[in-house]
Design a protein around this motif. Structure first.
Motif, PDB file in Angstrom:
ATOM      1  N   LEU A 164      -6.730  -5.960   5.529  1.00 22.28           N
ATOM      2  CA  LEU A 164      -7.183  -6.325   4.193  1.00 22.28           C
ATOM      3  C   LEU A 164      -8.686  -6.147   3.987  1.00 22.28           C
ATOM      4  O   LEU A 164      -9.126  -5.746   2.913  1.00 22.28           O
ATOM      5  N   LEU A 165      -9.486  -6.447   5.006  1.00 21.57           N
ATOM      6  CA  LEU A 165     -10.937  -6.429   4.836  1.00 21.57           C
ATOM      7  C   LEU A 165     -11.593  -5.088   5.158  1.00 21.57           C
ATOM      8  O   LEU A 165     -12.657  -4.780   4.634  1.00 21.57           O
ATOM      9  N   ARG A 184       0.828  -1.218   0.000  1.00 23.67           N
ATOM     10  CA  ARG A 184       0.000   0.000   0.000  1.00 23.67           C
ATOM     11  C   ARG A 184       0.863   1.270   0.000  1.00 23.67           C
ATOM     12  O   ARG A 184       0.348   2.356   0.169  1.00 23.67           O
ATOM     13  N   ARG A 185       2.165   1.089  -0.150  1.00 24.61           N
ATOM     14  CA  ARG A 185       3.130   2.188  -0.232  1.00 24.61           C
ATOM     15  C   ARG A 185       3.077   3.107   0.985  1.00 24.61           C
ATOM     16  O   ARG A 185       3.100   4.331   0.869  1.00 24.61           O
ATOM     17  N   LYS A 186       3.023   2.510   2.161  1.00 19.32           N
ATOM     18  CA  LYS A 186       3.007   3.271   3.407  1.00 19.32           C
ATOM     19  C   LYS A 186       4.439   3.534   3.866  1.00 19.32           C
ATOM     20  O   LYS A 186       5.380   2.846   3.479  1.00 19.32           O
ATOM     21  N   ALA A 187       4.585   4.543   4.718  1.00 18.08           N
ATOM     22  CA  ALA A 187       5.915   4.967   5.168  1.00 18.08           C
ATOM     23  C   ALA A 187       6.664   3.846   5.875  1.00 18.08           C
ATOM     24  O   ALA A 187       7.866   3.654   5.671  1.00 18.08           O
ATOM     25  N   ALA A 188       5.982   3.120   6.736  1.00 19.48           N
ATOM     26  CA  ALA A 188       6.610   2.012   7.467  1.00 19.48           C
ATOM     27  C   ALA A 188       6.214   0.719   6.766  1.00 19.48           C
ATOM     28  O   ALA A 188       5.046   0.319   6.808  1.00 19.48           O
ATOM     29  N   LEU A 236      -2.349   7.055  10.982  1.00 26.62           N
ATOM     30  CA  LEU A 236      -2.834   6.412  12.204  1.00 26.62           C
ATOM     31  C   LEU A 236      -2.816   4.887  12.087  1.00 26.62           C
ATOM     32  O   LEU A 236      -2.434   4.194  13.031  1.00 26.62           O
ATOM     33  N   THR A 237      -3.230   4.373  10.944  1.00 29.45           N
ATOM     34  CA  THR A 237      -3.227   2.922  10.760  1.00 29.45           C
ATOM     35  C   THR A 237      -1.803   2.380  10.764  1.00 29.45           C
ATOM     36  O   THR A 237      -1.530   1.327  11.350  1.00 29.45           O
ATOM     37  N   THR A 238      -0.883   3.094  10.164  1.00 30.85           N
ATOM     38  CA  THR A 238       0.518   2.674  10.175  1.00 30.85           C
ATOM     39  C   THR A 238       1.057   2.669  11.600  1.00 30.85           C
ATOM     40  O   THR A 238       1.735   1.730  12.017  1.00 30.85           O
ATOM     41  N   ALA A 239       0.739   3.712  12.367  1.00 30.18           N
ATOM     42  CA  ALA A 239       1.181   3.778  13.764  1.00 30.18           C
ATOM     43  C   ALA A 239       0.594   2.626  14.567  1.00 30.18           C
ATOM     44  O   ALA A 239       1.299   1.977  15.353  1.00 30.18           O
TER      45      ALA A 239
END
Length: 171
Positions: free
Chosen positions: A148-149, A48-52, A112-115
């Motif tokens: 995923l869901l 998803r090309r997120k920072a972390a 927020l989701t990544t954190a």
């Protein structure tokens, strides 16, 4: 002298914190499981090309596992490991906070989701490090289900709310 004895003596002599092959397998398994499970969550974030992404999640899980595993090896009672876990939660909280970006409005918050994923990855690493591999695997699978869901469900909810809003404006 058999090769097994040579390997065991070499391990005992070179690695005082890992006295025998059984302990080496135990430590290696816990650390490897932590890294792999963290990698599963990190891979999803990477897609998803997120920072972390992959490396970050693997290192967080591995580090958390190591932080609880070493005191256990040193003979620290399990009850006292809670202080170590408090430190992990605090430290990972700061790491996660670095991924959160706030824009101009309340709705414009990213990361927020990544954190939360980094925080969850640390918890999975702690579980693996403590020897609760089944719990770590189950937690990883549940976290993957959420990651995923939920996005399709969230998009559906937004579309439905927008449709209702348009209908209310027409009447």
């Amino acid at each position: 002298m058999e090769w097994w004895d040579i390997v065991t003596r070499t391990i005992s002599a070179e690695f005082s914190d890992i006295p025998d092959l059984d302990e080496a397998v135990r430590v290696s398994t816990r650390l490897l499981i932590a890294a792999l499970l963290g990698g599963m969550l990190g891979y999803e974030r990477e897609l998803r090309r997120k920072a972390a992404g992959l490396r970050t999640h693997m290192l967080v899980a591995l580090g958390a596992a190591l932080f609880v595993l070493v005191p256990l090896q040193a003979g620290v009672p399990k009850e006292d490991i809670s202080r170590v876990m408090q430190g992990i939660v605090t430290g990972v909280g700061f790491l996660g906070a670095g991924t959160i970006l706030k824009g101009n409005s309340i709705e414009d918050v990213q990361g927020l989701t990544t954190a939360a994923g980094i925080w969850m990855t640390a918890a999975i690493g702690v579980a693996a490090g403590l020897g609760h591999e089944a719990t770590a695997v189950l937690s990883t699978l549940l976290a993957l289900l959420v990651l995923l869901l939920m996005p399709p469900l969230e998009r559906y909810a937004v579309r439905r709310a927008a449709r209702k809003h348009r209908e209310m404006r027409r009447h």
